[in-house]
Design a protein around this motif. Structure first.
Motif, PDB file in Angstrom:
ATOM      1  N   ASP A   1       6.602  17.091  -3.480  1.00 62.44           N
ATOM      2  CA  ASP A   1       5.303  17.660  -4.130  1.00 62.44           C
ATOM      3  C   ASP A   1       4.414  16.543  -4.241  1.00 62.44           C
ATOM      4  O   ASP A   1       4.539  15.583  -4.923  1.00 62.44           O
ATOM      5  CB  ASP A   1       5.351  18.556  -5.260  1.00 62.44           C
ATOM      6  N   PRO A   2       3.177  16.468  -3.601  1.00 72.25           N
ATOM      7  CA  PRO A   2       2.318  15.341  -3.655  1.00 72.25           C
ATOM      8  C   PRO A   2       1.773  15.192  -5.170  1.00 72.25           C
ATOM      9  O   PRO A   2       1.547  13.870  -5.613  1.00 72.25           O
ATOM     10  CB  PRO A   2       0.947  15.590  -2.748  1.00 72.25           C
ATOM     11  N   LYS A   3       1.854  16.205  -5.999  1.00 76.23           N
ATOM     12  CA  LYS A   3       1.313  16.173  -7.172  1.00 76.23           C
ATOM     13  C   LYS A   3       2.254  15.464  -8.172  1.00 76.23           C
ATOM     14  O   LYS A   3       1.868  14.770  -9.224  1.00 76.23           O
ATOM     15  CB  LYS A   3       1.129  17.591  -7.893  1.00 76.23           C
ATOM     16  N   THR A   4       3.358  15.381  -7.878  1.00 72.93           N
ATOM     17  CA  THR A   4       4.436  14.481  -8.704  1.00 72.93           C
ATOM     18  C   THR A   4       5.071  13.346  -8.110  1.00 72.93           C
ATOM     19  O   THR A   4       5.849  12.658  -8.561  1.00 72.93           O
ATOM     20  CB  THR A   4       5.403  15.565  -9.240  1.00 72.93           C
ATOM     21  N   SER A   5       4.789  13.246  -6.744  1.00 75.83           N
ATOM     22  CA  SER A   5       5.434  12.095  -6.119  1.00 75.83           C
ATOM     23  C   SER A   5       4.999  10.658  -6.517  1.00 75.83           C
ATOM     24  O   SER A   5       3.981  10.413  -7.065  1.00 75.83           O
ATOM     25  CB  SER A   5       5.199  12.099  -4.520  1.00 75.83           C
ATOM     26  N   ARG A   6       5.942   9.708  -6.504  1.00 73.82           N
ATOM     27  CA  ARG A   6       5.794   8.242  -6.822  1.00 73.82           C
ATOM     28  C   ARG A   6       6.681   7.499  -5.717  1.00 73.82           C
ATOM     29  O   ARG A   6       7.700   8.043  -5.166  1.00 73.82           O
ATOM     30  CB  ARG A   6       6.567   8.123  -8.157  1.00 73.82           C
ATOM     31  N   PRO A   7       6.155   6.705  -5.367  1.00 72.40           N
ATOM     32  CA  PRO A   7       6.963   5.358  -4.589  1.00 72.40           C
ATOM     33  C   PRO A   7       8.399   5.138  -5.350  1.00 72.40           C
ATOM     34  O   PRO A   7       8.523   4.845  -6.153  1.00 72.40           O
ATOM     35  CB  PRO A   7       5.967   4.275  -4.219  1.00 72.40           C
ATOM     36  N   LYS A   8       9.418   5.203  -4.218  1.00 74.25           N
ATOM     37  CA  LYS A   8      10.829   4.874  -4.789  1.00 74.25           C
ATOM     38  C   LYS A   8      10.810   3.415  -5.333  1.00 74.25           C
ATOM     39  O   LYS A   8      10.153   2.524  -4.643  1.00 74.25           O
ATOM     40  CB  LYS A   8      11.760   5.105  -3.745  1.00 74.25           C
TER      41      LYS A   8
ATOM     42  N   ILE B   1      -2.376   3.115  -2.337  1.00 73.63           N
ATOM     43  CA  ILE B   1      -1.024   2.723  -1.943  1.00 73.63           C
ATOM     44  C   ILE B   1      -0.626   3.853  -1.131  1.00 73.63           C
ATOM     45  O   ILE B   1      -0.967   4.991  -1.102  1.00 73.63           O
ATOM     46  CB  ILE B   1       0.090   2.588  -2.796  1.00 73.63           C
ATOM     47  N   VAL B   2       0.031   3.661   0.101  1.00 69.23           N
ATOM     48  CA  VAL B   2       0.636   4.693   1.238  1.00 69.23           C
ATOM     49  C   VAL B   2       2.317   4.620   1.245  1.00 69.23           C
ATOM     50  O   VAL B   2       2.513   3.504   1.426  1.00 69.23           O
ATOM     51  CB  VAL B   2       0.087   4.510   2.352  1.00 69.23           C
ATOM     52  N   TYR B   3       2.813   5.437   1.119  1.00 72.20           N
ATOM     53  CA  TYR B   3       4.470   5.214   0.957  1.00 72.20           C
ATOM     54  C   TYR B   3       5.104   6.392   1.541  1.00 72.20           C
ATOM     55  O   TYR B   3       4.603   7.456   1.807  1.00 72.20           O
ATOM     56  CB  TYR B   3       4.721   5.075  -0.623  1.00 72.20           C
ATOM     57  N   THR B   4       6.146   6.387   1.588  1.00 71.87           N
ATOM     58  CA  THR B   4       7.367   7.252   2.188  1.00 71.87           C
ATOM     59  C   THR B   4       7.810   8.140   1.207  1.00 71.87           C
ATOM     60  O   THR B   4       8.230   7.666   0.340  1.00 71.87           O
ATOM     61  CB  THR B   4       8.281   6.588   3.262  1.00 71.87           C
TER      62      THR B   4
ATOM     63  N   MET C   1      13.388  15.293   7.045  1.00 72.40           N
ATOM     64  CA  MET C   1      11.994  14.998   7.706  1.00 72.40           C
ATOM     65  C   MET C   1      11.443  14.035   6.624  1.00 72.40           C
ATOM     66  O   MET C   1      11.425  14.262   5.287  1.00 72.40           O
ATOM     67  CB  MET C   1      11.261  16.159   7.847  1.00 72.40           C
ATOM     68  N   VAL C   2      10.819  13.050   7.172  1.00 70.94           N
ATOM     69  CA  VAL C   2       9.975  11.818   6.207  1.00 70.94           C
ATOM     70  C   VAL C   2       8.538  12.263   6.585  1.00 70.94           C
ATOM     71  O   VAL C   2       7.858  12.350   7.474  1.00 70.94           O
ATOM     72  CB  VAL C   2      10.513  10.581   6.790  1.00 70.94           C
ATOM     73  N   LYS C   3       7.838  12.060   5.094  1.00 72.11           N
ATOM     74  CA  LYS C   3       6.467  12.116   5.251  1.00 72.11           C
ATOM     75  C   LYS C   3       5.743  10.945   4.575  1.00 72.11           C
ATOM     76  O   LYS C   3       6.552  10.230   3.952  1.00 72.11           O
ATOM     77  CB  LYS C   3       5.971  13.289   4.684  1.00 72.11           C
ATOM     78  N   ARG C   4       4.508  10.781   4.418  1.00 78.19           N
ATOM     79  CA  ARG C   4       3.884   9.652   3.834  1.00 78.19           C
ATOM     80  C   ARG C   4       2.834  10.056   2.882  1.00 78.19           C
ATOM     81  O   ARG C   4       1.852  11.416   3.390  1.00 78.19           O
ATOM     82  CB  ARG C   4       3.204   8.846   4.799  1.00 78.19           C
ATOM     83  N   HIS C   5       2.854   9.730   1.843  1.00 76.15           N
ATOM     84  CA  HIS C   5       1.794  10.351   0.874  1.00 76.15           C
ATOM     85  C   HIS C   5       0.667   8.906   0.580  1.00 76.15           C
ATOM     86  O   HIS C   5       1.314   7.849   0.523  1.00 76.15           O
ATOM     87  CB  HIS C   5       2.424  10.794  -0.688  1.00 76.15           C
ATOM     88  N   LYS C   6      -0.321   9.396  -0.106  1.00 76.30           N
ATOM     89  CA  LYS C   6      -1.063   8.164  -0.527  1.00 76.30           C
ATOM     90  C   LYS C   6      -1.857   8.353  -1.865  1.00 76.30           C
ATOM     91  O   LYS C   6      -2.064   9.767  -2.240  1.00 76.30           O
ATOM     92  CB  LYS C   6      -2.377   7.788   0.531  1.00 76.30           C
ATOM     93  N   ARG C   7      -1.937   7.310  -2.445  1.00 77.14           N
ATOM     94  CA  ARG C   7      -2.317   7.769  -3.909  1.00 77.14           C
ATOM     95  C   ARG C   7      -3.319   6.635  -4.341  1.00 77.14           C
ATOM     96  O   ARG C   7      -3.360   5.309  -4.128  1.00 77.14           O
ATOM     97  CB  ARG C   7      -1.193   7.500  -4.888  1.00 77.14           C
ATOM     98  N   ARG C   8      -4.338   7.041  -4.949  1.00 75.89           N
ATOM     99  CA  ARG C   8      -5.799   6.213  -5.246  1.00 75.89           C
ATOM    100  C   ARG C   8      -5.680   5.861  -6.886  1.00 75.89           C
ATOM    101  O   ARG C   8      -5.540   6.820  -7.701  1.00 75.89           O
ATOM    102  CB  ARG C   8      -6.944   6.517  -4.961  1.00 75.89           C
TER     103      ARG C   8
END
Length: 255
Positions: free
Chosen positions: A27-34, A18-21, A1-8
């Motif tokens: 975990d949003p707390k540690t996620s980074r764009p690939k 940025i908004v990324y897949t 399952m694919v989700k999107r995260h956003k980070r300011r």
């Protein structure tokens, strides 16, 4: 399952988001764009240069304002040098003199080389050092330009219209960042420890679908000035503190 995260990330009066897949369960707390897959070393170097330039622009926006100075310093014939190693020593000694005299000052130094003259020079952005003190501390040639940073910076949008970005100094930062050449080696710039290094906020899960035509809501007091999908597969949005509100506040102080 694919989700999107956003980070300011907030840098002075600029907010970038940025908004990324991501993969489901990330975990949003540690996620980074690939990182993208590069087809060549040239693509990798271009990507790294873009990342470095964005980081430098954020550093400039976070630490400098219209009270800060941009200046250009040249060497007179008596002190002229011909190698990057010699120029680096001059730069570092000058930096130490500034920090010793003004330990709380914020300083960014970039050195370059004239296209036609081939002579080394320095560019500075400083805050907390009087303009007349720069020449006294330099002492190796001329200070040919000392000016305040602008309150209003205008950039062209996709329709060719000028948009007031307020205190967004990306153009100046990109200009200085581009001075670096491989012959210089080391880092592209030298920044004082007193400078703030902006860091992004922890990411959050995107609650709806976003696009440049349907961007995330601007932070309170900010306006959207740029929205695009990058070639690296994520969405990029830039917001700035509304320059009109800045103008009103400045006007009220004068009345």
């Amino acid at each position: 399952m694919v989700k999107r995260h956003k980070r300011r990330k907030f840098s002075g009066r600029v907010c970038e988001q940025i908004v990324y897949t991501v993969a489901g369960g990330t975990d949003p707390k540690t996620s980074r764009p690939k990182k993208p897959r590069f087809q060549s070393q040239e693509e990798r170097e271009e990507f790294n240069t873009r990342v470095s330039a964005a980081k430098f622009a954020a550093l400039v926006n976070a630490n400098f304002s219209p009270t800060s100075y941009y200046s250009t310093l040249t060497l007179d014939p008596e002190h002229e040098v011909h190698t990057a190693q010699e120029m680096r020593r001059i730069r570092d000694k000058f930096y130490r003199r500034m920090v010793y005299r003004y330990p709380e000052a914020k300083i960014v130094i970039v050195y370059g080389r004239g296209k036609s003259t081939n002579r080394f020079h320095l560019h500075l952005i400083t805050d907390g050092i009087p303009a007349d003190a720069l020449g006294q501390l330099w002492g190796l040639g001329s200070v040919i330009e000392v000016r305040h940073l602008r309150e209003h910076n205008y950039y062209m949008d996709e329709n060719g219209n000028k948009v007031d970005h307020g205190r967004d100094y990306k153009a100046l930062a990109d200009y200085l960042h581009g001075h670096w050449k491989k012959e210089f080696g080391g880092h592209r710039y030298k920044a004082s420890r007193s400078c703030v290094r902006p860091e992004p906020e922890p990411a959050t899960e995107a609650v709806r679908e976003y696009s440049p035509k349907h961007p995330p809501v601007a932070p309170r007091g900010y306006i959207l000035v740029e929205a695009r999908t990058t070639k690296y597969g994520y969405q990029y949005y830039k917001y700035v503190v509304d320059p009109r509100s800045e103008h009103k506040r400045n006007g009220s102080r004068l009345n």
